[in-house]
Scaffold this motif. Structure first.
Motif, PDB file in Angstrom:
ATOM      1  N   VAL A  62       4.283  -7.794   8.636  1.00 27.93           N
ATOM      2  CA  VAL A  62       3.581  -6.654   8.059  1.00 27.93           C
ATOM      3  C   VAL A  62       3.960  -5.412   8.854  1.00 27.93           C
ATOM      4  CG1 VAL A  62       1.338  -5.620   7.533  1.00 27.93           C
ATOM      5  CG2 VAL A  62       1.653  -8.105   7.310  1.00 27.93           C
ATOM      6  N   ASP A  63       4.462  -4.408   8.157  1.00 24.94           N
ATOM      7  CA  ASP A  63       4.742  -3.102   8.750  1.00 24.94           C
ATOM      8  C   ASP A  63       3.714  -2.134   8.187  1.00 24.94           C
ATOM      9  OD1 ASP A  63       6.961  -4.482   9.639  1.00 24.94           O
ATOM     10  OD2 ASP A  63       8.363  -2.864   9.207  1.00 24.94           O
ATOM     11  N   LYS A 120       2.865   0.064  13.254  1.00 21.86           N
ATOM     12  CA  LYS A 120       2.414  -1.238  13.737  1.00 21.86           C
ATOM     13  C   LYS A 120       3.168  -2.324  12.968  1.00 21.86           C
ATOM     14  CE  LYS A 120      -1.656  -4.086  14.494  1.00 21.86           C
ATOM     15  NZ  LYS A 120      -3.117  -4.193  14.326  1.00 21.86           N
ATOM     16  N   ALA A 121       3.815  -3.198  13.712  1.00 22.09           N
ATOM     17  CA  ALA A 121       4.520  -4.337  13.122  1.00 22.09           C
ATOM     18  C   ALA A 121       3.848  -5.609  13.615  1.00 22.09           C
ATOM     19  CB  ALA A 121       5.995  -4.324  13.519  1.00 22.09           C
ATOM     20  N   SER A 122       3.498  -6.479  12.682  1.00 22.93           N
ATOM     21  CA  SER A 122       2.850  -7.743  13.014  1.00 22.93           C
ATOM     22  C   SER A 122       3.638  -8.891  12.410  1.00 22.93           C
ATOM     23  CB  SER A 122       1.416  -7.784  12.465  1.00 22.93           C
ATOM     24  OG  SER A 122       0.659  -6.732  12.990  1.00 22.93           O
ATOM     25  N   LEU A 123       3.755  -9.961  13.178  1.00 28.84           N
ATOM     26  CA  LEU A 123       4.473 -11.153  12.723  1.00 28.84           C
ATOM     27  C   LEU A 123       3.569 -12.366  12.888  1.00 28.84           C
ATOM     28  CD1 LEU A 123       7.627 -10.196  14.668  1.00 28.84           C
ATOM     29  CD2 LEU A 123       7.535 -10.322  12.194  1.00 28.84           C
ATOM     30  N   ALA A 124       3.348 -13.080  11.799  1.00 22.57           N
ATOM     31  CA  ALA A 124       2.572 -14.323  11.833  1.00 22.57           C
ATOM     32  C   ALA A 124       3.536 -15.455  11.501  1.00 22.57           C
ATOM     33  CB  ALA A 124       1.436 -14.276  10.824  1.00 22.57           C
ATOM     34  N   PHE A 125       3.781 -16.306  12.491  1.00 16.42           N
ATOM     35  CA  PHE A 125       4.719 -17.407  12.297  1.00 16.42           C
ATOM     36  C   PHE A 125       4.031 -18.570  11.604  1.00 16.42           C
ATOM     37  CE2 PHE A 125       6.502 -14.843  15.628  1.00 16.42           C
ATOM     38  CZ  PHE A 125       7.829 -14.776  15.264  1.00 16.42           C
ATOM     39  N   LYS A 126       4.815 -19.302  10.821  1.00 14.05           N
ATOM     40  CA  LYS A 126       4.297 -20.426  10.051  1.00 14.05           C
ATOM     41  C   LYS A 126       4.901 -21.733  10.561  1.00 14.05           C
ATOM     42  CE  LYS A 126       4.580 -17.577   5.869  1.00 14.05           C
ATOM     43  NZ  LYS A 126       5.213 -17.495   4.540  1.00 14.05           N
ATOM     44  N   GLY A 127       4.152 -22.800  10.401  1.00 11.84           N
ATOM     45  CA  GLY A 127       4.661 -24.145  10.650  1.00 11.84           C
ATOM     46  C   GLY A 127       5.271 -24.326  12.024  1.00 11.84           C
ATOM     47  N   PHE A 128       6.465 -24.927  12.054  1.00 13.41           N
ATOM     48  CA  PHE A 128       7.126 -25.269  13.320  1.00 13.41           C
ATOM     49  C   PHE A 128       7.464 -24.049  14.159  1.00 13.41           C
ATOM     50  CE2 PHE A 128      10.742 -24.499  10.566  1.00 13.41           C
ATOM     51  CZ  PHE A 128      11.630 -23.845  11.389  1.00 13.41           C
ATOM     52  N   VAL A 145       0.861  -1.182   0.000  1.00 13.90           N
ATOM     53  CA  VAL A 145       0.000   0.000   0.000  1.00 13.90           C
ATOM     54  C   VAL A 145       0.893   1.227   0.000  1.00 13.90           C
ATOM     55  CG1 VAL A 145      -1.759   1.311   1.282  1.00 13.90           C
ATOM     56  CG2 VAL A 145      -1.834  -1.205   1.263  1.00 13.90           C
ATOM     57  N   ARG A 146       0.629   2.124  -0.932  1.00 16.07           N
ATOM     58  CA  ARG A 146       1.369   3.388  -1.007  1.00 16.07           C
ATOM     59  C   ARG A 146       0.351   4.501  -1.231  1.00 16.07           C
ATOM     60  NH1 ARG A 146       4.183   6.349  -5.359  1.00 16.07           N
ATOM     61  NH2 ARG A 146       5.880   7.525  -4.401  1.00 16.07           N
ATOM     62  N   GLU A 147      -0.037   5.129  -0.139  1.00 16.48           N
ATOM     63  CA  GLU A 147      -1.010   6.210  -0.166  1.00 16.48           C
ATOM     64  C   GLU A 147      -0.375   7.440   0.486  1.00 16.48           C
ATOM     65  OE1 GLU A 147      -4.283   4.507   2.017  1.00 16.48           O
ATOM     66  OE2 GLU A 147      -4.808   3.155   0.365  1.00 16.48           O
ATOM     67  N   PRO A 148      -0.952   8.610   0.310  1.00 13.90           N
ATOM     68  CA  PRO A 148      -0.355   9.820   0.895  1.00 13.90           C
ATOM     69  C   PRO A 148      -0.185   9.765   2.411  1.00 13.90           C
ATOM     70  CG  PRO A 148      -1.972  10.424  -0.766  1.00 13.90           C
ATOM     71  CD  PRO A 148      -2.088   8.929  -0.562  1.00 13.90           C
ATOM     72  N   THR A 149      -1.044   9.010   3.109  1.00 13.13           N
ATOM     73  CA  THR A 149      -0.951   8.954   4.571  1.00 13.13           C
ATOM     74  C   THR A 149      -0.800   7.524   5.100  1.00 13.13           C
ATOM     75  OG1 THR A 149      -3.361   8.919   4.834  1.00 13.13           O
ATOM     76  CG2 THR A 149      -2.276  11.092   4.869  1.00 13.13           C
ATOM     77  N   ARG A 150      -0.390   6.598   4.232  1.00 14.07           N
ATOM     78  CA  ARG A 150      -0.227   5.212   4.692  1.00 14.07           C
ATOM     79  C   ARG A 150       0.720   4.442   3.783  1.00 14.07           C
ATOM     80  NH1 ARG A 150      -4.572   0.350   4.861  1.00 14.07           N
ATOM     81  NH2 ARG A 150      -3.458  -0.953   6.364  1.00 14.07           N
ATOM     82  N   LEU A 151       1.592   3.662   4.420  1.00 13.59           N
ATOM     83  CA  LEU A 151       2.468   2.716   3.731  1.00 13.59           C
ATOM     84  C   LEU A 151       2.321   1.366   4.407  1.00 13.59           C
ATOM     85  CD1 LEU A 151       5.754   4.853   3.632  1.00 13.59           C
ATOM     86  CD2 LEU A 151       4.183   4.470   1.706  1.00 13.59           C
ATOM     87  N   VAL A 152       2.242   0.295   3.616  1.00 14.91           N
ATOM     88  CA  VAL A 152       2.208  -1.057   4.165  1.00 14.91           C
ATOM     89  C   VAL A 152       3.224  -1.901   3.417  1.00 14.91           C
ATOM     90  CG1 VAL A 152       0.855  -3.142   4.605  1.00 14.91           C
ATOM     91  CG2 VAL A 152      -0.227  -0.885   4.818  1.00 14.91           C
ATOM     92  N   PHE A 153       4.144  -2.483   4.172  1.00 14.39           N
ATOM     93  CA  PHE A 153       5.151  -3.392   3.631  1.00 14.39           C
ATOM     94  C   PHE A 153       4.853  -4.791   4.155  1.00 14.39           C
ATOM     95  CE2 PHE A 153       7.118   0.761   3.930  1.00 14.39           C
ATOM     96  CZ  PHE A 153       7.754   0.898   2.705  1.00 14.39           C
TER      97      PHE A 153
END
Length: 145
Positions: A88-89, A105-113, A70-78
């Motif tokens: 996700v940042d 806001k930084a979010s981490l979703a772990f996968k598998g093991f 997302v690249r908007e004037p008031t928001r970025l999402v990586f």
């Protein structure tokens, strides 16, 4: 999933701060965990741009490929991914004249093991978020375009 959020005041106008942060390679300047971050494509930064981020966390090196979703004037999402995690940042900006209020806001979703380890890593990610909040304002002002 682990999510951490910090509200950070940066002494730059909104447009300048967005321009600084939209180049994810600059995480080397403000993210204490980032060892290197290299752009993988060419041209101006745009939605879909890609970076390879190498981070050091708890003595281990890991690589994630990030894209600007997302690249908007008031928001970025990586969004960054590898085989064990999706990161996700989400950066939201509020104009306050010569200052900008950044909601990071930084979010981490772990996968598998790796999924069962998430609750044990929260404290470390909270500490890293505190360091980002301390470093980012100075780095952004020093790196202004």
């Amino acid at each position: 999933m682990i999510s951490v959020e910090r509200n950070i005041v940066v002494r730059l106008p909104l447009a300048e701060l967005v321009t600084y942060l939209e180049d994810f390679a600059r995480t080397e300047e403000w993210d204490p965990g980032t060892v290197s971050c290299v752009r993988l494509d060419d041209g101006p930064v745009r939605t879909g741009a890609l970076w390879r981020n190498t981070s050091l966390f708890r003595g281990r090196t890991t690589e994630l490929e990030y894209r600007l979703d997302v690249r908007e004037p008031t928001r970025l999402v990586f969004v960054g991914e590898n085989k064990t995690v999706t990161a996700v940042d989400d950066l939201r900006f509020d104009d306050e004249g010569d200052l900008t209020q950044l909601s990071y806001k930084a979010s981490l979703a772990f996968k598998g093991f790796a999924r069962p380890a998430a609750p044990f890593l929260r404290t470390e990610f909270e500490r890293l978020a505190d360091e980002v909040a301390a470093r980012l304002p100075t780095a952004a002002v020093a790196g202004r375009t």
